[in-house]
Write a protein that holds these residues in place. Sequence first.
Motif, mmCIF file in Angstrom:
data_model
loop_
_atom_site.group_PDB
_atom_site.id
_atom_site.type_symbol
_atom_site.label_atom_id
_atom_site.label_comp_id
_atom_site.label_asym_id
_atom_site.label_seq_id
_atom_site.Cartn_x
_atom_site.Cartn_y
_atom_site.Cartn_z
ATOM 1 N N GLU A 265 11.813 -6.289 -8.314
ATOM 2 C CA GLU A 265 11.485 -6.089 -9.726
ATOM 3 C C GLU A 265 10.153 -5.378 -9.939
ATOM 4 O OE1 GLU A 265 11.596 -10.021 -11.271
ATOM 5 O OE2 GLU A 265 13.779 -10.230 -11.082
ATOM 6 N N ASP A 266 9.401 -5.163 -8.874
ATOM 7 C CA ASP A 266 8.074 -4.555 -8.974
ATOM 8 C C ASP A 266 8.196 -3.038 -8.911
ATOM 9 O OD1 ASP A 266 5.454 -3.701 -8.746
ATOM 10 O OD2 ASP A 266 4.887 -5.214 -7.267
ATOM 11 N N ASP A 267 7.957 -2.358 -10.025
ATOM 12 C CA ASP A 267 8.111 -0.908 -10.075
ATOM 13 C C ASP A 267 7.115 -0.176 -9.194
ATOM 14 O OD1 ASP A 267 10.202 -1.169 -11.838
ATOM 15 O OD2 ASP A 267 8.946 -0.928 -13.626
ATOM 16 N N ALA A 268 6.016 -0.829 -8.833
ATOM 17 C CA ALA A 268 5.025 -0.193 -7.968
ATOM 18 C C ALA A 268 5.479 -0.148 -6.509
ATOM 19 C CB ALA A 268 3.689 -0.923 -8.071
ATOM 20 N N VAL A 269 6.479 -0.959 -6.156
ATOM 21 C CA VAL A 269 7.002 -1.010 -4.786
ATOM 22 C C VAL A 269 8.265 -0.166 -4.709
ATOM 23 C CG1 VAL A 269 7.992 -2.509 -3.013
ATOM 24 C CG2 VAL A 269 6.025 -3.285 -4.348
ATOM 25 N N ARG A 270 8.221 0.866 -3.870
ATOM 26 C CA ARG A 270 9.372 1.758 -3.733
ATOM 27 C C ARG A 270 10.231 1.424 -2.517
ATOM 28 N NH1 ARG A 270 9.575 6.179 -6.819
ATOM 29 N NH2 ARG A 270 10.747 7.358 -5.243
ATOM 30 N N GLY B 176 0.829 -1.195 0.000
ATOM 31 C CA GLY B 176 0.000 0.000 0.000
ATOM 32 C C GLY B 176 0.867 1.249 0.000
ATOM 33 N N GLY B 177 0.491 2.214 -0.813
ATOM 34 C CA GLY B 177 1.216 3.467 -0.840
ATOM 35 C C GLY B 177 2.652 3.347 -1.299
ATOM 36 N N GLY B 178 2.940 2.343 -2.110
ATOM 37 C CA GLY B 178 4.286 2.160 -2.616
ATOM 38 C C GLY B 178 5.216 1.407 -1.693
ATOM 39 N N VAL B 179 4.729 0.996 -0.519
ATOM 40 C CA VAL B 179 5.537 0.262 0.457
ATOM 41 C C VAL B 179 4.949 -1.133 0.649
ATOM 42 C CG1 VAL B 179 6.235 0.132 2.889
ATOM 43 C CG2 VAL B 179 6.350 2.310 1.661
ATOM 44 N N ALA B 180 5.824 -2.127 0.679
ATOM 45 C CA ALA B 180 5.402 -3.499 0.953
ATOM 46 C C ALA B 180 5.900 -3.887 2.340
ATOM 47 C CB ALA B 180 5.964 -4.447 -0.085
ATOM 48 N N GLU B 181 4.983 -4.323 3.191
ATOM 49 C CA GLU B 181 5.358 -4.839 4.507
ATOM 50 C C GLU B 181 5.452 -6.351 4.415
ATOM 51 O OE1 GLU B 181 3.371 -3.366 7.937
ATOM 52 O OE2 GLU B 181 3.517 -1.255 7.282
#
Length: 245
Positions: A42-47, A9-14
């Motif tokens: 590799e996931d561009d949506a995860v910053r 969520g919001g570009g962050v993966a927990e």
Amino acid sequence: MQFIEVIEGGGVAEVVLNRPRVNAMSQAVLCEMADVFRRLAEDDAVRGVLVRGAGNCLSAGLDLREVASLDREGLPGFLDAFDAAFGAAFRFPKPFAAAVHGHAIAGGAVLAMCADYIALGDGDYKVGLPELAVGIPFPRVAFEIVRAACPNPAFRRLVFGAELHSPAEVFEMDVGDVFSAEPIEDARRWLAKACGRPAAAFRFAKASQRKEAWERIAAPSPAEREAFIDALLSAKRALTAPLAG
């Protein structure tokens, strides 16, 4: 994933370790770890990524009963899974925070040390690297991760002292970035700031800082692996005793 939950969520993966009771790292958990870190890299949506544990423990380290059940033919597969999991975590190119809110022992502490930001929670739990106390050698990848994360006095105390410490004691060794009552929130705040900055510059700085460690990790010899397995097999009796005590 059976033992690792990923909340995005919001570009962050927990990344949440969830293998009751103490999030022990079996070969299955290690394989999931490797897959998760590679996919998120590799996931561009995860910053950025935050690692934490479910329950009252980040991780008490390897599943020693599983390790103790393996013979010379079975150990290489487990060790390959360990190298892949921790290699993927340590080479993760994006901002990476660890929230330590419960026991972080052996492999659990090493996982936290893969992070760019370690938030240590105030609490009645233990952090440490007791491997040598029970005769477990350090895999090259774990040794280099700890060396990169710790100043020399802390490295010697944690590795060669092989004892468990309170989080306050570990923070006093200059291991960790903040010591607070809300480590998960602190980690989230740091990630929000880090992920809001240009990603390419962060990636370049992180690669520069870890370049020598990565090179040393990539240079093991077959003789070193055999010596490691010999040492591990000699400690089989001790492996059945849980590191957390």
